[in-house]
Write a protein that holds these residues in place. Structure first.
Motif, PDB file in Angstrom:
ATOM      1  N   VAL A 113       0.851  -1.196   0.000  1.00 33.66           N
ATOM      2  CA  VAL A 113       0.000   0.000   0.000  1.00 33.66           C
ATOM      3  C   VAL A 113       0.892   1.253   0.000  1.00 33.66           C
ATOM      4  CG1 VAL A 113      -1.591   1.370   1.416  1.00 33.66           C
ATOM      5  CG2 VAL A 113      -2.011  -1.071   1.067  1.00 33.66           C
ATOM      6  N   MET A 114       1.966   1.187   0.782  1.00 34.90           N
ATOM      7  CA  MET A 114       2.863   2.350   0.843  1.00 34.90           C
ATOM      8  C   MET A 114       3.584   2.551  -0.485  1.00 34.90           C
ATOM      9  SD  MET A 114       4.225   2.424   4.776  1.00 34.90           S
ATOM     10  CE  MET A 114       4.498   0.692   5.069  1.00 34.90           C
ATOM     11  N   VAL A 115       3.925   1.449  -1.171  1.00 33.91           N
ATOM     12  CA  VAL A 115       4.536   1.579  -2.502  1.00 33.91           C
ATOM     13  C   VAL A 115       3.544   2.246  -3.443  1.00 33.91           C
ATOM     14  CG1 VAL A 115       5.392   0.320  -4.526  1.00 33.91           C
ATOM     15  CG2 VAL A 115       6.064  -0.409  -2.222  1.00 33.91           C
ATOM     16  N   LEU A 116       2.266   1.815  -3.379  1.00 36.84           N
ATOM     17  CA  LEU A 116       1.227   2.386  -4.246  1.00 36.84           C
ATOM     18  C   LEU A 116       1.070   3.888  -4.026  1.00 36.84           C
ATOM     19  CD1 LEU A 116      -1.785  -0.090  -4.304  1.00 36.84           C
ATOM     20  CD2 LEU A 116      -0.576   0.901  -6.250  1.00 36.84           C
ATOM     21  N   ILE A 117       1.002   4.277  -2.755  1.00 36.65           N
ATOM     22  CA  ILE A 117       0.713   5.678  -2.456  1.00 36.65           C
ATOM     23  C   ILE A 117       1.959   6.558  -2.614  1.00 36.65           C
ATOM     24  CG2 ILE A 117      -0.120   7.292  -0.692  1.00 36.65           C
ATOM     25  CD1 ILE A 117      -1.707   5.024   0.530  1.00 36.65           C
ATOM     26  N   TRP A 118       3.082   6.093  -2.059  1.00 34.27           N
ATOM     27  CA  TRP A 118       4.243   6.983  -1.960  1.00 34.27           C
ATOM     28  C   TRP A 118       5.389   6.603  -2.896  1.00 34.27           C
ATOM     29  CZ3 TRP A 118       1.576   5.944   2.772  1.00 34.27           C
ATOM     30  CH2 TRP A 118       0.966   7.071   3.337  1.00 34.27           C
ATOM     31  N   LYS A 119       5.190   5.552  -3.719  1.00 34.70           N
ATOM     32  CA  LYS A 119       6.245   5.060  -4.632  1.00 34.70           C
ATOM     33  C   LYS A 119       7.417   4.474  -3.834  1.00 34.70           C
ATOM     34  CE  LYS A 119       3.963   6.829  -8.115  1.00 34.70           C
ATOM     35  NZ  LYS A 119       2.694   6.720  -7.357  1.00 34.70           N
ATOM     36  N   ALA A 120       8.280   3.777  -4.572  1.00 27.66           N
ATOM     37  CA  ALA A 120       9.340   3.043  -3.884  1.00 27.66           C
ATOM     38  C   ALA A 120      10.602   3.872  -3.643  1.00 27.66           C
ATOM     39  CB  ALA A 120       9.691   1.783  -4.674  1.00 27.66           C
ATOM     40  N   ASP A 121      10.585   5.149  -4.048  1.00 31.34           N
ATOM     41  CA  ASP A 121      11.792   5.963  -3.864  1.00 31.34           C
ATOM     42  C   ASP A 121      12.031   6.269  -2.393  1.00 31.34           C
ATOM     43  OD1 ASP A 121      11.708   6.181  -6.673  1.00 31.34           O
ATOM     44  OD2 ASP A 121      10.277   7.846  -6.458  1.00 31.34           O
ATOM     45  N   PRO A 122      13.312   6.369  -2.011  1.00 26.68           N
ATOM     46  CA  PRO A 122      13.597   6.779  -0.636  1.00 26.68           C
ATOM     47  C   PRO A 122      13.112   8.201  -0.387  1.00 26.68           C
ATOM     48  CG  PRO A 122      15.585   6.027  -1.760  1.00 26.68           C
ATOM     49  CD  PRO A 122      14.532   6.119  -2.794  1.00 26.68           C
ATOM     50  N   ARG A 123      12.618   8.450   0.815  1.00 25.10           N
ATOM     51  CA  ARG A 123      12.136   9.796   1.172  1.00 25.10           C
ATOM     52  C   ARG A 123      12.925  10.303   2.383  1.00 25.10           C
ATOM     53  NH1 ARG A 123       8.961  11.201  -3.095  1.00 25.10           N
ATOM     54  NH2 ARG A 123       7.595   9.477  -3.639  1.00 25.10           N
ATOM     55  N   VAL A 124      12.982  11.605   2.517  1.00 25.97           N
ATOM     56  CA  VAL A 124      13.519  12.191   3.752  1.00 25.97           C
ATOM     57  C   VAL A 124      12.547  13.243   4.249  1.00 25.97           C
ATOM     58  CG1 VAL A 124      16.011  11.848   3.665  1.00 25.97           C
ATOM     59  CG2 VAL A 124      14.954  13.593   2.214  1.00 25.97           C
ATOM     60  N   LEU A 125      12.477  13.391   5.547  1.00 21.90           N
ATOM     61  CA  LEU A 125      11.671  14.464   6.119  1.00 21.90           C
ATOM     62  C   LEU A 125      12.538  15.721   6.123  1.00 21.90           C
ATOM     63  CD1 LEU A 125       9.792  13.102   9.265  1.00 21.90           C
ATOM     64  CD2 LEU A 125       8.878  13.648   7.015  1.00 21.90           C
ATOM     65  N   THR A 126      12.056  16.768   5.454  1.00 25.03           N
ATOM     66  CA  THR A 126      12.843  18.001   5.438  1.00 25.03           C
ATOM     67  C   THR A 126      12.027  19.160   6.012  1.00 25.03           C
ATOM     68  OG1 THR A 126      12.135  18.203   3.151  1.00 25.03           O
ATOM     69  CG2 THR A 126      14.397  17.469   3.524  1.00 25.03           C
ATOM     70  N   PRO A 127      11.923  19.216   7.341  1.00 20.27           N
ATOM     71  CA  PRO A 127      11.272  20.377   7.948  1.00 20.27           C
ATOM     72  C   PRO A 127      12.139  21.624   7.720  1.00 20.27           C
ATOM     73  CG  PRO A 127      12.233  18.976   9.635  1.00 20.27           C
ATOM     74  CD  PRO A 127      12.408  18.258   8.343  1.00 20.27           C
ATOM     75  N   THR A 128      11.594  22.773   8.056  1.00 19.21           N
ATOM     76  CA  THR A 128      12.282  24.047   7.765  1.00 19.21           C
ATOM     77  C   THR A 128      13.677  24.110   8.376  1.00 19.21           C
ATOM     78  OG1 THR A 128      11.027  24.871   9.638  1.00 19.21           O
ATOM     79  CG2 THR A 128      10.237  25.505   7.469  1.00 19.21           C
ATOM     80  N   TYR A 129      13.836  23.424   9.507  1.00 17.45           N
ATOM     81  CA  TYR A 129      15.124  23.496  10.193  1.00 17.45           C
ATOM     82  C   TYR A 129      16.055  22.356   9.781  1.00 17.45           C
ATOM     83  CZ  TYR A 129      12.079  20.458  12.918  1.00 17.45           C
ATOM     84  OH  TYR A 129      11.182  19.509  13.281  1.00 17.45           O
ATOM     85  N   ALA A 130      15.718  21.689   8.660  1.00 15.76           N
ATOM     86  CA  ALA A 130      16.435  20.464   8.288  1.00 15.76           C
ATOM     87  C   ALA A 130      17.938  20.662   8.158  1.00 15.76           C
ATOM     88  CB  ALA A 130      15.866  19.900   6.995  1.00 15.76           C
ATOM     89  N   SER A 131      18.343  21.824   7.659  1.00 18.99           N
ATOM     90  CA  SER A 131      19.782  21.976   7.394  1.00 18.99           C
ATOM     91  C   SER A 131      20.512  22.590   8.579  1.00 18.99           C
ATOM     92  CB  SER A 131      19.981  22.825   6.143  1.00 18.99           C
ATOM     93  OG  SER A 131      19.224  24.014   6.298  1.00 18.99           O
ATOM     94  N   GLY A 132      19.769  22.980   9.619  1.00 18.64           N
ATOM     95  CA  GLY A 132      20.410  23.633  10.755  1.00 18.64           C
ATOM     96  C   GLY A 132      21.082  22.641  11.686  1.00 18.64           C
ATOM     97  N   ALA A 133      22.003  23.130  12.482  1.00 21.43           N
ATOM     98  CA  ALA A 133      22.662  22.272  13.458  1.00 21.43           C
ATOM     99  C   ALA A 133      23.097  23.089  14.659  1.00 21.43           C
ATOM    100  CB  ALA A 133      23.857  21.570  12.831  1.00 21.43           C
ATOM    101  N   LEU A 134      23.081  22.393  15.793  1.00 17.45           N
ATOM    102  CA  LEU A 134      23.559  23.014  17.020  1.00 17.45           C
ATOM    103  C   LEU A 134      25.031  22.637  17.129  1.00 17.45           C
ATOM    104  CD1 LEU A 134      22.780  24.373  19.820  1.00 17.45           C
ATOM    105  CD2 LEU A 134      22.526  22.035  20.647  1.00 17.45           C
ATOM    106  N   ILE A 135      25.906  23.654  17.264  1.00 15.84           N
ATOM    107  CA  ILE A 135      27.328  23.349  17.323  1.00 15.84           C
ATOM    108  C   ILE A 135      27.854  23.688  18.715  1.00 15.84           C
ATOM    109  CG2 ILE A 135      29.600  23.907  16.383  1.00 15.84           C
ATOM    110  CD1 ILE A 135      27.951  24.513  13.727  1.00 15.84           C
TER     111      ILE A 135
END
Lengths: 291, 234
Positions: A113-135
């Motif tokens: 079902v997940m292949v049907l709906i979302w296709k077999a490609d890998p996905r990533v969650l990219t929220p607005t802060y995705a590229s940020g980091a705490l250093i």
């Protein structure tokens, strides 16, 4: 060896481990309380991750916010799955075997079902802060990892408090420890089983969202997640929430270090090896079983 | 109050109870005696709704009890202290007691019930934070009885409350049961301590191989030559 690299991988291991723990705690409960080994547990977790993905893509909802939608949604879906599929087989003689076969089939259905709906490609969650980091000094923590880690801590704590402090949670523990006496004092085992199952699936959803904040995922990712579920639950002791949390952390750290210092293809060898060693030498885990 | 009429219970092909009839009147303490495998525990579990009857009727204050689930039967005030106590071993004494007041009908009064139970068994108050699995046999029986009282029973059914206890602890438990009965609680007491049980009850039933072999006032049963020979070793 580089001390910074060791500490950095230790910390990522701890974060990863907490997420494993949240993903596993429900698996452990359904196993312990209901004697149902829920093979599609990780697939439901993955469904949580995909729901978060779609809610983020189409409505711009942050994964933490959308968890407030998808986790209750999974709870309701799981109640239906319990009534329709799980409840009938809990009357079987070999509940464990029957549940494994049934939910293995359910996992395959969910995956497709997940292949049907979302296709077999890998996905990533990219929220607005995705590229940020705490250093902090030489160490860096990506924001999505921190959020996933935080979500796991909240999830595990919530489950723990539910089991210790609420009447329904106490009934879950009572039903595990002494089902007959629990019934004598008014606990309806079917109702408690349904709540346990639905709660487990919801925490799987929250765990899936947390894991998706740390890693990419695709429709068959749940197969690998499942191995981690078994490993964490076997090390932590079936039904033991604190044990699950500690085992999750331990396994997170071990795989974190393995990822940093071993060739990638060795990492799964380490986890599978660990699973085998435990099954042979300590099949009851490091901690005692029990809710 | 409780009427059991012509009750038959089967486990697969085996008949555990065959046409058993008995009753408990309000405020009465009734003894149920018999050897191992006579069907005493089966009878209690059938009344509690854990085992379905194959034939016969159970009624409570004129209403049928058949086919009610265990939680509904507990809600009616019929509460069992099971054989072997069956405490929740990994829960504290207080959690065990609180589980006794699980049903919404008695949940509101749980603080008051808890005080009462601690009044009856001060030892449980001392051990409230201890895991039930770590208690001595006598304390476990107190906790099991306390848990049942938390459910606010109107009929208390006790299955072998003195099993495995020291003689002193057994005497204490019987004294408590007797006191509870004096205060108006109806009791159905299953026990292998035949002499003691017949001494504190009004009526008794002797169960043998799933049938009621004898019944009558406890005082008469004590003098019955058959009972003396089979159960008192006299």
């Amino acid at each position: 060896m580089d001390a910074v690299l060791i500490i950095q991988s230790l910390i990522s291991g701890i974060m990863m481990g907490m997420v494993y723990a949240l993903l596993s705690v429900g698996f452990s409960l359904t196993w312990g309380v209901m004697h149902v080994i829920h093979i599609s547990h990780a697939a439901f977790g993955l469904l949580g991750a995909y729901l978060a993905y779609s809610l983020l893509e189409y409505f711009g909802m942050d994964p933490v916010v959308s968890a407030a939608v998808s986790v209750p949604l999974l709870f309701i879906v799981a109640c239906g799955v319990y009534q329709l599929l799980i409840k009938p087989i809990t009357k079987a003689k070999e509940v464990i075997v029957a549940s494994m076969i049934l939910t293995f089939g359910l996992a395959i259905i969910l995956e497709n079902v997940m292949v049907l709906i979302w296709k077999a490609d890998p996905r990533v969650l990219t929220p607005t802060y995705a590229s940020g980091a705490l250093i902090v000094g030489p160490f860096y923590f990506q924001y999505p990892h921190l959020v996933g880690f935080g979500l796991s801590i909240v999830g595990i704590t919530a489950i723990y408090l539910f089991l210790k402090k609420t009447y329904t949670g106490m009934a879950v523990r009572a039903a595990w420890q002494q089902p007959e006496a629990a019934q004598l004092y008014g606990v309806n085992l079917y109702r408690i089983s349904m709540i346990t199952f639905a709660l487990a699936v919801s925490t799987a959803g929250a765990g899936g969202i947390s894991l998706a904040l740390l890693n990419s995922f695709e429709p068959h990712s749940h197969n690998l997640w499942l191995i981690y579920l078994f490993l964490v639950v076997i090390v932590g002791g079936v039904g033991n929430v604190i044990g699950t949390a500690i085992a999750g952390l331990l396994i997170g750290v071990i795989t974190g270090l393995a990822m940093a210092f071993l060739p990638y293809q060795w990492v799964n060898l380490v986890t599978f090896g660990l699973l085998m060693i435990f099954l042979i030498f300590r099949p009851h885990g490091l901690f005692k079983q029990g809710v | 109050m409780l009427h059991v009429d012509n009750l038959t219970v089967c486990y697969g092909q085996m008949q555990a109870l065959r046409g058993v009839s008995m009753e408990v009147s309000p405020g009465e303490m009734v003894a149920l005696i018999g050897g191992n495998g006579a069907g005493k525990t089966t009878l209690l579990n059938t009344i509690s709704g854990l085992v379905p009857p194959a034939a016969g009727t159970l009624s409570w204050e004129g209403r049928p009890l058949n086919s009610l689930s265990p939680d509904r039967i507990c809600r009616e005030g019929i509460v069992q202290v099971p054989e072997g106590r069956k405490l929740f071993p990994a829960m504290t004494v207080e959690e065990n007691l609180i589980m006794g007041a699980y049903l919404p009908t008695v949940r509101k009064q749980r603080q008051e019930s808890l005080r009462k139970v601690y009044d009856i068994f001060p030892r449980l108050a001392d051990r409230r934070r201890q895991l039930a699995g770590s208690l001595s046999g006598g304390e476990q029986q107190m906790a099991a009885l306390g848990r049942a009282l938390m459910a606010r029973p109107r009929l208390l059914m006790l299955d072998e409350p003195s099993l495995g206890l020291s003689p002193k602890a057994a005497v204490e438990i019987f004294a408590t049961i007797r006191r509870l009965n004096k205060e108006g609680l109806s009791v159905l007491l299953v026990s292998q301590e035949v002499l003691e049980t017949l001494a504190i009850t009004v009526h008794g039933y002797v169960l043998e191989n799933g049938v009621v072999a004898m019944k009558g006032p406890s005082a008469e049963l004590r003098e019955d030559p058959q009972v003396k020979m089979s159960y008192l070793g006299l």
